[in-house]
Design a protein around this motif. Structure first.
Motif, short mmCIF file in Angstrom:
data_model
loop_
_atom_site.label_atom_id
_atom_site.label_comp_id
_atom_site.label_asym_id
_atom_site.label_seq_id
_atom_site.Cartn_x
_atom_site.Cartn_y
_atom_site.Cartn_z
N GLY A 42 0.81 -1.21 0.00
CA GLY A 42 0.00 0.00 0.00
C GLY A 42 0.85 1.27 0.00
O GLY A 42 0.60 2.20 -0.77
N HIS A 43 1.87 1.30 0.86
CA HIS A 43 2.67 2.53 0.99
C HIS A 43 3.46 2.83 -0.28
O HIS A 43 3.56 3.98 -0.69
N GLU A 64 8.06 -4.97 -7.33
CA GLU A 64 7.47 -5.87 -6.33
C GLU A 64 7.98 -7.28 -6.58
O GLU A 64 7.84 -7.80 -7.68
N ASN A 72 1.94 -7.17 3.58
CA ASN A 72 1.09 -6.84 4.72
C ASN A 72 -0.18 -6.09 4.32
O ASN A 72 -1.18 -6.13 5.04
N VAL A 73 -0.14 -5.40 3.18
CA VAL A 73 -1.37 -4.69 2.79
C VAL A 73 -2.51 -5.69 2.57
O VAL A 73 -3.68 -5.34 2.77
N THR A 77 -5.54 -6.39 9.37
CA THR A 77 -6.92 -6.46 9.84
C THR A 77 -7.67 -5.14 9.59
O THR A 77 -8.75 -4.93 10.13
N ILE A 79 -7.74 -1.96 10.31
CA ILE A 79 -8.26 -0.96 11.25
C ILE A 79 -7.65 0.41 10.94
O ILE A 79 -6.44 0.53 10.76
N VAL A 208 14.44 -7.08 -5.73
CA VAL A 208 15.69 -6.32 -5.62
C VAL A 208 16.66 -7.15 -4.79
O VAL A 208 16.35 -7.58 -3.67
N THR A 366 3.00 -2.71 13.56
CA THR A 366 1.67 -3.32 13.57
C THR A 366 0.59 -2.34 13.11
O THR A 366 -0.57 -2.70 13.08
N GLY A 367 0.98 -1.10 12.77
CA GLY A 367 -0.08 -0.09 12.59
C GLY A 367 -0.01 0.75 11.34
O GLY A 367 -0.55 1.86 11.32
N GLY A 368 0.59 0.25 10.27
CA GLY A 368 0.79 1.11 9.09
C GLY A 368 -0.34 1.14 8.08
O GLY A 368 -0.35 2.02 7.22
N PHE A 369 -1.28 0.20 8.18
CA PHE A 369 -2.33 0.21 7.15
C PHE A 369 -3.09 1.54 7.18
O PHE A 369 -3.34 2.16 6.15
N LYS A 370 -3.43 1.96 8.39
CA LYS A 370 -4.21 3.19 8.53
C LYS A 370 -3.47 4.41 7.99
O LYS A 370 -4.06 5.41 7.64
P1 FAD Z 1 3.54 -4.53 2.36
O1 FAD Z 1 2.21 -4.79 1.76
O2 FAD Z 1 4.18 -5.65 3.15
O3 FAD Z 1 4.51 -4.07 1.18
C1 FAD Z 1 5.90 -4.29 1.14
C2 FAD Z 1 6.19 -5.03 -0.16
O4 FAD Z 1 7.61 -5.09 -0.36
C3 FAD Z 1 5.71 -6.48 -0.13
O5 FAD Z 1 4.71 -6.67 -1.12
C4 FAD Z 1 6.97 -7.30 -0.39
O6 FAD Z 1 6.74 -8.43 -1.22
C5 FAD Z 1 7.86 -6.27 -1.08
N1 FAD Z 1 9.29 -6.59 -0.99
C6 FAD Z 1 9.98 -7.03 0.09
N2 FAD Z 1 11.27 -7.25 -0.24
C7 FAD Z 1 11.39 -6.92 -1.56
C8 FAD Z 1 12.49 -6.95 -2.47
N3 FAD Z 1 13.70 -7.35 -2.10
N4 FAD Z 1 12.26 -6.55 -3.76
C9 FAD Z 1 11.03 -6.15 -4.17
N5 FAD Z 1 9.96 -6.13 -3.33
C10 FAD Z 1 10.14 -6.51 -2.05
N6 FAD Z 1 -2.06 -1.75 10.42
C11 FAD Z 1 -3.14 -0.96 10.72
O7 FAD Z 1 -3.06 0.26 10.61
N7 FAD Z 1 -4.32 -1.50 11.12
C12 FAD Z 1 -4.47 -2.84 11.31
O8 FAD Z 1 -5.55 -3.31 11.66
C13 FAD Z 1 -3.34 -3.67 11.05
N8 FAD Z 1 -3.45 -5.00 11.25
C14 FAD Z 1 -2.41 -5.81 10.94
C15 FAD Z 1 -2.59 -7.19 11.10
C16 FAD Z 1 -1.59 -8.07 10.68
C17 FAD Z 1 -1.81 -9.55 10.85
C18 FAD Z 1 -0.40 -7.55 10.10
C19 FAD Z 1 0.68 -8.49 9.64
C20 FAD Z 1 -0.20 -6.18 9.98
C21 FAD Z 1 -1.20 -5.30 10.41
N9 FAD Z 1 -1.09 -3.90 10.27
C22 FAD Z 1 -2.14 -3.08 10.57
C23 FAD Z 1 0.18 -3.30 9.80
C24 FAD Z 1 0.13 -2.99 8.30
O9 FAD Z 1 -0.34 -4.10 7.58
C25 FAD Z 1 1.51 -2.59 7.80
O10 FAD Z 1 2.11 -1.63 8.64
C26 FAD Z 1 1.45 -1.97 6.40
O11 FAD Z 1 0.59 -2.72 5.56
C27 FAD Z 1 2.88 -1.95 5.81
O12 FAD Z 1 2.96 -1.24 4.61
P2 FAD Z 1 2.76 -1.88 3.15
O13 FAD Z 1 1.31 -2.07 2.95
O14 FAD Z 1 3.43 -1.04 2.15
O15 FAD Z 1 3.54 -3.27 3.30
#
Ligand code: FAD
Ligand code: PYC
Length: 416
Positions: A42-43, A64, A72-73, A77, A79, A208, A366-370
């Motif tokens: 997501g980020h 990706e 994690n996106v 959960t 929230i 990467v 644990t809190g980055g989705f929001k």
């Molecule tokens: P991700 O979706 O993990 O994106 C990172 C991406 O980088 C991944 O797709 C991965 O494959 C990619 N990557 C990794 N290494 C490499 C590489 N070498 N080369 C290329 N790509 C790579 N937050 C909330 O605010 N509310 C909640 O209710 C909440 N509940 C949660 C419950 C669970 C069970 C978990 C696990 C997390 C929860 N979080 C929640 C935290 C939240 O999901 C994360 O903080 C947030 O999603 C992280 O950002 P992102 O979406 O960019 O991460």
């Protein structure tokens, strides 16, 4: 962006799913980009979208390693709330919450943001003191926050055990009515489609494996699909942040832990707000499909394991039944974990690194989705200008040297 009339959609629906265009192109990597974002969560996707939309930086790739939304996106959960304690956190999370309130319209994609309220329970005088302090701080920052009595909580969520006989009796709680949940996958897909429409290359299946510098600044990325040169690089890889940073010779103050979630069979609607208890270590919400989504604290050992330990599952289910005795006979459908990147102060790192041109956005734990929309917005600004946006200036790596930590363990609402 293509828009279809209702009769057109009905005709297409009846014909079957032939002729639909892809939501985003299957881009092959070019040899060079102005900005490369590593991580299609997501980020990363939100950053690419705001770079293109707000800063006119369109020669951008998102790399990706797996499939878009497989991190994690797609595992969280969902929230969303902004009731953090300190000003710096309150400002960035509240900014993000305001973006959530217009996100479906912004992306022309239904992210199903449902402001059903988030209730945090207190079970001791110490809990109640912390919650009251946070409500006061939130109000000073213009964030909606209410302190509720046990009786008010019993009226809001009658199925909670609010009796004095409970092992950890509910003494009160806080409610943020503007908080709620969203459809996590839709957030990734919506940002991906909108970024792609602005010319961003989203390259899936591209891991990467190395970061190459020249004369002290970032020059190129080694990937499983060849070398890609980059003017600037943003690492947005959540639980893998320390692995990627190590490729540039950096050691981040981050530990990666599994965080688990569980889902039950669907039930009739019984639970309106999200209910969280950091003392009993569980949180529960009910999806539109009727399933209960449950989660707990992190698994204590550092690990990249995507299952988590049975001990935490047992604890989560015991805590759920303690709070909601009515759920004691509900059957579980599935369970999983994601890898969360936790900083010592439970706050993120968003900013430049000692390697010129290399930026990190991680530590959301644990809190980055929001924070997804707000994080993308401020990180796009940081990449475009080479300087942090005022909202992320307090969250630089330098805070660990200066001692200016932003301790949000209490507001994280998930035990670390
Ligand atoms: P991700 O979706 O993990 O994106 C990172 C991406 O980088 C991944 O797709 C991965 O494959 C990619 N990557 C990794 N290494 C490499 C590489 N070498 N080369 C290329 N790509 C790579 N937050 C909330 O605010 N509310 C909640 O209710 C909440 N509940 C949660 C419950 C669970 C069970 C978990 C696990 C997390 C929860 N979080 C929640 C935290 C939240 O999901 C994360 O903080 C947030 O999603 C992280 O950002 P992102 O979406 O960019 O991460
Ligand atoms: O940050 O609100 C949160 C949260 C809930 C569950 C995991 N993170």
């Amino acid at each position: 962006m293509q828009r279809y009339s209702l009769p057109h959609l009905i005709r297409r629906g009846l014909r079957g799913q032939r002729g639909w265009t892809r939501a985003w192109r299957k881009a092959a990597p070019k040899p060079s980009y102005d900005v490369v974002i590593v991580g299609g969560g997501g980020h990363g996707l939100a950053t690419a979208y705001y770079l293109a939309k707000l800063h006119g930086v369109r020669n951008v790739a998102v790399l990706e390693r797996g499939w878009l939304g497989g991190g994690n996106v797609g595992r969280n959960t969902a929230i969303v709330r902004s009731n953090y304690l300190w000003d710096a956190s309150a400002h960035i999370y509240e900014f993000s919450l305001q973006l959530w309130e217009g996100l479906s319209r912004e992306l022309n994609y239904n992210v199903m943001f449902s402001q059903r309220g988030v209730l945090n329970l207190g079970h001791s005088a110490h809990d109640m003191h912390g919650l009251a302090r946070r409500v006061g701080a939130n109000k000073l920052n213009g964030i909606d926050a209410e302190l509720l009595s046990t009786e008010q909580i019993a009226r809001l969520v009658p199925i909670l055990d609010t009796s004095a006989a409970a092992r950890y009796p509910i003494l009160g709680g806080t409610l943020q009515r503007r908080g709620g949940v969203a459809r996590h996958d839709a957030v990734a897909w919506g940002y991906a489609r909108a970024a792609d429409a602005l010319g961003v290359d989203i390259v899936e299946g591209c891991e990467v494996t190395g970061i190459r510098a020249a004369a002290g600044r970032v020059a190129a990325l080694e990937t499983t699909r060849g070398e890609i040169r980059a003017g600037k690089v943003g690492l947005v890889v959540a639980g893998n942040a320390s692995v990627l940073a190590a490729m540039a010779g950096l050691r981040l103050p981050i530990q990666s832990h599994p965080l688990q979630a569980l889902v039950t069979e669907p039930l009739k609607p019984v639970l309106d707000p999200v209910v969280m208890s950091s003392a009993v270590h569980v949180y529960v919400s009910q999806t539109d499909r009727g399933e209960l989504v449950l989660g707990a604290g992190i698994d204590a050992p550092t690990s990249y394991d995507l299952r988590g330990s049975f001990r935490v599952i047992e604890h989560t289910l015991a805590a759920t039944v303690e709070l909601f005795p009515i759920f004691s006979r509900v059957r579980m459908l599935r369970q999983w974990a994601g890898t969360v990147d936790v900083c010592p102060d439970a706050s993120p790192i968003i900013g430049p690194t000692p390697m010129e041109g290399l930026f990190v956005n991680c530590g959301w734990g644990t809190g980055g989705f929001k924070a997804t929309p707000g994080s993308g917005w401020v990180f796009a600004h940081t990449l475009a200008h080479g300087q942090p946006h005022p909202l992320n200036a307090p969250f630089g790596l330098d805070r660990f040297a200066a001692g200016a930590l932003i301790d949000e363990h209490g507001a994280a609402a998930v035990a670390h």
